[in-house]
Design a protein around this motif. Structure first.
Motif, PDB file in Angstrom:
ATOM      1  N   HIS A   1       0.828  -1.212   0.000  1.00 32.12           N
ATOM      2  CA  HIS A   1       0.000   0.000   0.000  1.00 32.12           C
ATOM      3  C   HIS A   1       0.863   1.263   0.000  1.00 32.12           C
ATOM      4  O   HIS A   1       0.539   2.247  -0.673  1.00 32.12           O
ATOM      5  N   TYR A   2       1.958   1.232   0.761  1.00 32.28           N
ATOM      6  CA  TYR A   2       2.789   2.431   0.914  1.00 32.28           C
ATOM      7  C   TYR A   2       4.035   2.427   0.031  1.00 32.28           C
ATOM      8  O   TYR A   2       4.788   3.398   0.033  1.00 32.28           O
ATOM      9  N   GLN A   3       4.248   1.353  -0.730  1.00 28.71           N
ATOM     10  CA  GLN A   3       5.469   1.246  -1.521  1.00 28.71           C
ATOM     11  C   GLN A   3       5.589   2.359  -2.560  1.00 28.71           C
ATOM     12  O   GLN A   3       6.690   2.860  -2.811  1.00 28.71           O
ATOM     13  N   ALA A   4       4.481   2.752  -3.152  1.00 30.45           N
ATOM     14  CA  ALA A   4       4.530   3.804  -4.175  1.00 30.45           C
ATOM     15  C   ALA A   4       5.052   5.125  -3.596  1.00 30.45           C
ATOM     16  O   ALA A   4       5.679   5.919  -4.306  1.00 30.45           O
ATOM     17  N   ILE A   5       4.799   5.360  -2.294  1.00 26.87           N
ATOM     18  CA  ILE A   5       5.275   6.588  -1.639  1.00 26.87           C
ATOM     19  C   ILE A   5       6.682   6.384  -1.081  1.00 26.87           C
ATOM     20  O   ILE A   5       7.575   7.197  -1.289  1.00 26.87           O
ATOM     21  N   ALA A   6       6.872   5.268  -0.356  1.00 24.89           N
ATOM     22  CA  ALA A   6       8.139   5.041   0.333  1.00 24.89           C
ATOM     23  C   ALA A   6       9.262   4.618  -0.620  1.00 24.89           C
ATOM     24  O   ALA A   6      10.432   4.903  -0.370  1.00 24.89           O
ATOM     25  N   GLN A   7       8.890   3.914  -1.685  1.00 24.86           N
ATOM     26  CA  GLN A   7       9.855   3.442  -2.684  1.00 24.86           C
ATOM     27  C   GLN A   7      11.007   2.668  -2.042  1.00 24.86           C
ATOM     28  O   GLN A   7      12.192   2.970  -2.241  1.00 24.86           O
ATOM     29  N   PHE A   8      10.638   1.670  -1.247  1.00 29.50           N
ATOM     30  CA  PHE A   8      11.651   0.816  -0.642  1.00 29.50           C
ATOM     31  C   PHE A   8      12.427   0.077  -1.724  1.00 29.50           C
ATOM     32  O   PHE A   8      11.847  -0.428  -2.686  1.00 29.50           O
ATOM     33  N   THR A   9      13.739   0.002  -1.562  1.00 32.61           N
ATOM     34  CA  THR A   9      14.576  -0.757  -2.487  1.00 32.61           C
ATOM     35  C   THR A   9      14.460  -2.249  -2.158  1.00 32.61           C
ATOM     36  O   THR A   9      13.996  -2.617  -1.068  1.00 32.61           O
ATOM     37  N   PRO A  10      14.876  -3.123  -3.069  1.00 34.04           N
ATOM     38  CA  PRO A  10      14.864  -4.558  -2.743  1.00 34.04           C
ATOM     39  C   PRO A  10      15.646  -4.875  -1.472  1.00 34.04           C
ATOM     40  O   PRO A  10      15.239  -5.736  -0.686  1.00 34.04           O
ATOM     41  N   GLN A  11      16.762  -4.165  -1.249  1.00 29.50           N
ATOM     42  CA  GLN A  11      17.552  -4.405  -0.045  1.00 29.50           C
ATOM     43  C   GLN A  11      16.778  -3.982   1.204  1.00 29.50           C
ATOM     44  O   GLN A  11      16.811  -4.659   2.244  1.00 29.50           O
ATOM     45  N   GLU A  12      16.065  -2.849   1.116  1.00 33.93           N
ATOM     46  CA  GLU A  12      15.268  -2.379   2.257  1.00 33.93           C
ATOM     47  C   GLU A  12      14.095  -3.317   2.519  1.00 33.93           C
ATOM     48  O   GLU A  12      13.757  -3.605   3.676  1.00 33.93           O
ATOM     49  N   LEU A  13      13.467  -3.788   1.449  1.00 32.76           N
ATOM     50  CA  LEU A  13      12.364  -4.739   1.616  1.00 32.76           C
ATOM     51  C   LEU A  13      12.850  -6.019   2.283  1.00 32.76           C
ATOM     52  O   LEU A  13      12.170  -6.590   3.138  1.00 32.76           O
ATOM     53  N   ASP A  14      14.040  -6.452   1.924  1.00 37.98           N
ATOM     54  CA  ASP A  14      14.606  -7.647   2.555  1.00 37.98           C
ATOM     55  C   ASP A  14      14.865  -7.398   4.035  1.00 37.98           C
ATOM     56  O   ASP A  14      14.618  -8.271   4.874  1.00 37.98           O
TER      57      ASP A  14
END
Length: 306
Positions: free
Chosen positions: A208-221
């Motif tokens: 839901h918030y990824q479009a705003i936060a734009q977490f990188t693959p490393q941050e998502l991990d």
């Protein structure tokens, strides 16, 4: 610098930002279809207020029935500290006359007057649902909210003149025993227990918030490895991760996690230690977040016609 959407710590006001809780909402809505009352029970800051407020906002849509009238009241608010104030607040929210509730009436007179006004709505086919948050607040004033008060509300619920959905940390019977109340009102509730997010809830929150936060693959991990499924902890963790990013990742991983657990303690109390975190299952995959974002975008494009 990107917007940080994770800083709000209070009740979720925007219904589109409400995440998960499908089973709990289904439990409540199913019972409201027959005007049965429910009690939402869960630890502090687990999301009870947000769930109740979301029900207040979306109840008609979920029931697919415009006859329902939802009223949301925080029982710690100054407008609900006496029976007179409480009854007037309910009537005002329903756009009904409040002058029938008088300070110089007896409790019974005010309860009868309240019931009579509610009956006028019922006769028109209206179904009244009271969403009463922080229900513990009523037990702090036993001289006002006595067995007589609760008995009258049980009668109204039994005859389906209204339904009540409450939120509290413990089942209502626990409080009634502590305050030595004997009203059978506290036996009419079906309990909906509110706990941690499910893995799909966590995944939905991040997507839901990824479009705003734009977490990188490393941050998502990093989130997937260390986040805990308590709703407020998920929000705090993402907030701290964005702060870490804004500081140029100047903290070590351990420093980031230690800072985060200190914020957990600030808002939730108790002791928290990320080193004790033990989880055998991931909450989401990076690929899954990408697929979910694509579906969200497709749905939005369909609505906007783009």
């Amino acid at each position: 610098m990107l917007e940080n959407p994770f800083t709000v710590r209070g009740t979720i006001q925007n219904p589109s930002d409400f995440i998960g809780r499908k089973a709990e909402l289904l439990h409540i809505v199913t019972r409201l279809k027959t005007m049965q009352s429910c009690s939402v029970v869960g630890e502090r800051r687990i999301g009870k207020s947000s769930l109740l407020y979301h029900l207040f906002q979306t109840g008609n849509e979920r029931l697919n029935d415009s006859r329902y009238r939802f009223v949301y009241i925080e029982l710690t608010d100054a407008s609900a500290q006496t029976v007179v104030d409480f009854l007037q607040t309910v009537l005002q929210a329903l756009d009904l006359p409040t002058d029938v509730i008088k300070d110089d009436n007896t409790l019974i007179q005010n309860l009868i007057a309240f019931d009579k006004v509610i009956k006028t709505l019922v006769a028109e086919g209206v179904k009244v649902v009271l969403c009463l948050d922080e229900f513990e607040g009523l037990f702090d004033n036993p001289s006002e909210f006595s067995d007589q008060f609760f008995n009258q509300f049980r009668t109204m619920c039994n005859h389906q003149r209204l339904a009540v959905v409450t939120a509290s940390r413990q089942p209502l019977e626990v409080y009634s025993l502590e305050k030595k109340l004997t009203s059978p009102f506290f036996n009419i509730f079906s309990i909906a227990e509110l706990g941690d997010f499910t893995p799909p809830d966590v995944e939905q929150f991040i997507a839901h918030y990824q479009a705003i936060a734009q977490f990188t693959p490393q941050e998502l991990d990093f989130i997937n490895r260390y986040v805990e499924p308590h709703p407020l902890k998920v929000q705090i963790f993402c907030d701290m991760l964005l702060q870490w990013r804004d500081n140029g990742f100047a903290w070590t991983n351990d420093e980031m996690l230690d800072k985060t657990t200190k914020v957990y303690k600030q808002f939730l109390g108790g002791e928290h230690d990320w080193r004790k975190l033990s989880r055998t299952k991931s909450f989401f995959s990076v690929e899954g977040i990408g697929e979910k974002l694509a579906l969200i975008k497709a749905a939005r494009d369909l609505v906007t016609g783009q």
